[in-house]
Design a protein around this motif. Structure first.
Motif, PDB file in Angstrom:
ATOM      1  N   PRO A   1       0.831  -1.212   0.000  1.00  0.00           N
ATOM      2  CA  PRO A   1       0.000   0.000   0.000  1.00  0.00           C
ATOM      3  C   PRO A   1       0.866   1.262   0.000  1.00  0.00           C
ATOM      4  N   VAL A   2       0.253   2.386  -0.336  1.00  0.00           N
ATOM      5  CA  VAL A   2       0.929   3.689  -0.326  1.00  0.00           C
ATOM      6  C   VAL A   2      -0.012   4.707   0.318  1.00  0.00           C
ATOM      7  N   TYR A   3       0.510   5.505   1.256  1.00  0.00           N
ATOM      8  CA  TYR A   3      -0.287   6.629   1.749  1.00  0.00           C
ATOM      9  C   TYR A   3       0.615   7.833   1.922  1.00  0.00           C
ATOM     10  N   ALA A   4      -0.022   8.999   1.992  1.00  0.00           N
ATOM     11  CA  ALA A   4       0.716  10.255   2.150  1.00  0.00           C
ATOM     12  C   ALA A   4       0.446  10.823   3.528  1.00  0.00           C
TER      13      ALA A   4
ATOM     14  N   VAL B   1       5.295   3.699   2.345  1.00  0.00           N
ATOM     15  CA  VAL B   1       5.006   2.393   1.743  1.00  0.00           C
ATOM     16  C   VAL B   1       5.311   1.332   2.796  1.00  0.00           C
ATOM     17  N   PRO B   2       4.299   0.888   3.550  1.00  0.00           N
ATOM     18  CA  PRO B   2       4.555  -0.100   4.607  1.00  0.00           C
ATOM     19  C   PRO B   2       4.747  -1.503   4.044  1.00  0.00           C
ATOM     20  N   VAL B   3       5.779  -2.199   4.524  1.00  0.00           N
ATOM     21  CA  VAL B   3       5.996  -3.603   4.148  1.00  0.00           C
ATOM     22  C   VAL B   3       6.533  -4.374   5.351  1.00  0.00           C
ATOM     23  N   ALA B   4       6.323  -5.693   5.308  1.00  0.00           N
ATOM     24  CA  ALA B   4       6.885  -6.554   6.345  1.00  0.00           C
ATOM     25  C   ALA B   4       8.408  -6.495   6.267  1.00  0.00           C
TER      26      ALA B   4
ATOM     27  N   ASP C   1      -5.628   4.052  15.803  1.00  0.00           N
ATOM     28  CA  ASP C   1      -4.785   2.854  15.753  1.00  0.00           C
ATOM     29  C   ASP C   1      -4.184   2.742  14.348  1.00  0.00           C
ATOM     30  N   LEU C   2      -3.006   3.329  14.208  1.00  0.00           N
ATOM     31  CA  LEU C   2      -2.375   3.412  12.890  1.00  0.00           C
ATOM     32  C   LEU C   2      -2.056   2.019  12.340  1.00  0.00           C
ATOM     33  N   SER C   3      -1.660   1.109  13.213  1.00  0.00           N
ATOM     34  CA  SER C   3      -1.321  -0.249  12.792  1.00  0.00           C
ATOM     35  C   SER C   3      -2.539  -0.954  12.192  1.00  0.00           C
ATOM     36  N   ALA C   4      -3.655  -0.880  12.895  1.00  0.00           N
ATOM     37  CA  ALA C   4      -4.876  -1.530  12.418  1.00  0.00           C
ATOM     38  C   ALA C   4      -5.354  -0.869  11.125  1.00  0.00           C
ATOM     39  N   TRP C   5      -5.230   0.445  11.075  1.00  0.00           N
ATOM     40  CA  TRP C   5      -5.645   1.165   9.860  1.00  0.00           C
ATOM     41  C   TRP C   5      -4.813   0.722   8.666  1.00  0.00           C
ATOM     42  N   ARG C   6      -3.509   0.581   8.883  1.00  0.00           N
ATOM     43  CA  ARG C   6      -2.647   0.179   7.770  1.00  0.00           C
ATOM     44  C   ARG C   6      -2.973  -1.236   7.288  1.00  0.00           C
ATOM     45  N   ASP C   7      -3.434  -2.088   8.223  1.00  0.00           N
ATOM     46  CA  ASP C   7      -3.843  -3.453   7.829  1.00  0.00           C
ATOM     47  C   ASP C   7      -5.004  -3.427   6.850  1.00  0.00           C
ATOM     48  N   GLY C   8      -5.818  -2.374   6.920  1.00  0.00           N
ATOM     49  CA  GLY C   8      -7.010  -2.298   6.078  1.00  0.00           C
ATOM     50  C   GLY C   8      -6.752  -1.678   4.708  1.00  0.00           C
ATOM     51  N   LEU C   9      -5.541  -1.208   4.449  1.00  0.00           N
ATOM     52  CA  LEU C   9      -5.257  -0.580   3.160  1.00  0.00           C
ATOM     53  C   LEU C   9      -5.188  -1.625   2.046  1.00  0.00           C
TER      54      LEU C   9
END
Ligand SMILES: [Zn+2]
Ligand SMILES: [Zn+2]
Length: 150
Positions: free
Chosen positions: A24-27, A45-48, A137-145
């Motif tokens: 995913p990508v966010y600004a 750009v979040p990645v494992a 909850d930024l972590s949970a939000w990023r999981d939903g992208l």
């Protein structure tokens, strides 16, 4: 099977490869991200962590985030290009800086954070979701992208 995504710093001393599908990508338009990018906003750009392979040494700098987590920022010690961040809150995931990829044609944010701090001349696509600040909850939000961060 998807081809690996490659990138690196401005001078080429640090190179990286991200395996797997497109993440995913966010600004983010917060002041920290404006400072960090020395520009108007940051592209995240979040990645494992286990998907990232680095060639070359990065230097690091740490700061405390508003939520109390420690953010470790990795950059090229020679040219200073910021490459990725890691948070003590979610050690399994890192956040690569979007502009560091070699091919940036797919780097389009699917959400904008901290638009309350956005530069007034930055015009956003009305179809892309915005947040005045950031999700609690930024972590949970990023999981939903949309996209494949794992
Ligand atoms: Zn460099
Ligand atoms: Zn930010």
């Amino acid at each position: 099977m998807s081809e690996a995504l490659t990138g690196g710093c401005q001078c080429g001393a640090v190179r990286f490869t991200v395996s797997g599908g497109r993440p995913p990508v966010y600004a983010c338009h917060c002041r920290e991200c404006q400072k960090q990018s020395a520009s108007a906003f940051a592209l995240s750009v979040p990645v494992a962590r286990d998907r990232l392979t680095i060639e070359g040494e990065t230097a690091t700098w740490q700061r405390l985030s508003a939520s109390g987590a420690t953010t470790t920022c990795h950059f090229c010690p020679r040219c200073g290009t910021r490459l990725y961040h890691e948070s003590s809150r979610s050690p399994e995931r890192i956040t690569i800086k979007g502009g560091a990829f070699d091919d940036t044609s797919w780097i389009a944010p699917q959400a904008h954070l901290w638009v309350s701090r956005k530069q007034p001349w930055v015009m956003l696509d009305p179809d892309v979701p915005t947040h005045d600040t950031q999700p609690e909850d930024l972590s949970a939000w990023r999981d939903g992208l949309v996209g494949d961060w794992r």
